[in-house]
Every structure is written in C-alpha cells, then in structure tokens.
Design an enzyme around this catalytic site. Sequence first.
Site, short mmCIF file in Angstrom:
data_model
loop_
_atom_site.label_atom_id
_atom_site.label_comp_id
_atom_site.label_asym_id
_atom_site.label_seq_id
_atom_site.Cartn_x
_atom_site.Cartn_y
_atom_site.Cartn_z
N SER A 85 18.96 -29.15 27.48
CA SER A 85 17.74 -28.59 26.89
C SER A 85 16.48 -29.19 27.49
O SER A 85 16.49 -30.29 28.05
CB SER A 85 17.74 -28.84 25.37
OG SER A 85 18.93 -28.38 24.79
N1 SAH Z 1 22.57 -30.85 23.80
C1 SAH Z 1 22.98 -30.74 25.17
C2 SAH Z 1 23.56 -29.38 25.58
C3 SAH Z 1 22.87 -28.14 25.14
S1 SAH Z 1 23.66 -26.64 25.67
C4 SAH Z 1 21.83 -31.13 26.08
O1 SAH Z 1 20.68 -30.87 25.79
O2 SAH Z 1 22.15 -31.69 27.12
C5 SAH Z 1 24.55 -26.22 24.22
C6 SAH Z 1 25.96 -26.74 24.18
O3 SAH Z 1 26.56 -26.21 23.00
C7 SAH Z 1 26.84 -26.29 25.35
O4 SAH Z 1 27.42 -27.40 25.96
C8 SAH Z 1 27.92 -25.40 24.68
O5 SAH Z 1 29.19 -25.49 25.29
C9 SAH Z 1 27.93 -25.95 23.27
N2 SAH Z 1 28.46 -25.03 22.26
C10 SAH Z 1 28.31 -23.68 22.15
N3 SAH Z 1 28.96 -23.21 21.07
C11 SAH Z 1 29.56 -24.28 20.47
C12 SAH Z 1 30.36 -24.45 19.30
N4 SAH Z 1 30.74 -23.42 18.52
N5 SAH Z 1 30.77 -25.71 19.00
C13 SAH Z 1 30.43 -26.78 19.77
N6 SAH Z 1 29.66 -26.67 20.87
C14 SAH Z 1 29.23 -25.46 21.22
#
Ligand code: SAH
Length: 218
Positions: A68
């Site tokens: 993000s």
């Molecule tokens: N917070 C992190 C990644 C953000 S992207 C950062 O800023 O670096 C959002 C993440 O949510 C992705 O890695 C995706 O795989 C995960 N995601 C999507 N749906 C999900 C779910 N149902 N349960 C757990 N993770 C999920």
Amino acid sequence: MSSTSPNDAYERQRQEMVRLHLAGGGIHDVLVLNAMRLVPRHEFVPESARQASYEDRSLPIGEGQTISQPYMVALMLEHLALRRTDRVLEVGTGLGYVTALLSTLCGEIYSVERIPELAAAAQQTLQRLHYLNVKIKTGDGRMGWSEHAPFEAILVSAATPEIPPDLFAQLREGGRMVLPIGPPSEQTLQLVRKIGGRLEVKVFDHCRFVPLIEGPAG
Ligand code: SAH
C-alpha cells in the site's frame, strides 16, 4: 571506496518521504511518524521495484498484489490510535510492511494472508529483521483469527463490500477497526468502533485497495 552505501541512501530517502509526504501531508501522530521513520520499507519491496521504495505510492509485490501507499498506511495507523500494549489483527499481510509497523507500535500482532507464497516471504523478512512479536498464518482473513481474539485493533489492507461480521465479533469492546469499504472504483476508508457491543462508523477519504478475496488461493 564509496562513502555512502545503498542503505544510507535508502535511509535518507525514507526520512525525506516522511517529512514531505507524511508529516507534510497532514499526518500528526508522532508515534506513527516515528515508526515510519524506522521501518525499512525497501526490505519489503521486491528487487524489481526496490528503487521506488520511498516514493509515496503503491508498488507491485507479485501475485497481482501491491504494497500500500505509505500515506494511506500512515492514515490507517493514525485512525487506529494504537497503544503499546494492544493486541492487533491484520488482514492481508502481503510482504509484511504494515506488519512491521504494527510490530513497532503494539504488543502482539496476528496477521492473516490468503496467498501462501506471500505469507512465507513476509514471515522470513520479519524474522530476519527481528520483528519478533508477530504471528502470521495463511488463510481467509475475513474469518479473523479466533484463537487470539479479542483484539484492541484490526487493520484490513484489502477492500470489502461490507464489514466482515467475524472481524467485528473479534473486536474487543472499545476496539477499533480500519478498512476500505466498497467496489474497486469507489472505496472509502472507514473507522469502525465497538461501543456497547454496537457498531459506530466514521467514513473518511476515498481510497483504492486490491479486493479482499473470498475463498482459498490457487
Ligand atoms: N498490507 C500489505 C499488503 C496489501 S495488498 C502491504 O501494504 O504491504 C492486500 C493483501 O491482502 C494481498 O497480499 C492479498 O493477497 C491479501 N488478501 C486478499 N484477500 C484476502 C483474504 N480474504 N484473507 C487474507 N488476505 C487477503
């Protein structure tokens, strides 16, 4: 021999990003700003995008996912008004950048990621950099992590059409949850509080996150 290492350059860029885009963009919480000054975002960005680690924007982390935008992360952390002793649930670990920030701000962090490869990579980086108060599991974060509930705070890094009921159930009385709500084109960042067992919702800025996906990866 060169007098500056790549790490010195990253360090300078990081301080500059916090000053210009976070403090300069209206983030006031000193604890949040300090955490963002400390955590080396470039360690959580894949090699291919590393040069851009301290630009204030989201970057690809593989598997169609993104790390993000720093300003958005700072805003979410500020809305959560975290305390040193808080037990926190994170949904959407990605490569673990927000997990590392939560680790410096709070007591215990439980983080759930849907894609096993990302969860494993995050686990490795967090261990290597000694973020020790963190537990990660692969699974559907919409279900939370009931063994460790209730949580003082929940941070969701992927957008959902509505507040997942299991997450609200795992929030402690007085607890706070921050999450993007809505379809890809018109999400808003929302702060949910549990007051007297009921929802209290504040709607903030427009935002753009990847979707919170139902069901297992693959
Ligand atoms: N917070 C992190 C990644 C953000 S992207 C950062 O800023 O670096 C959002 C993440 O949510 C992705 O890695 C995706 O795989 C995960 N995601 C999507 N749906 C999900 C779910 N149902 N349960 C757990 N993770 C999920």
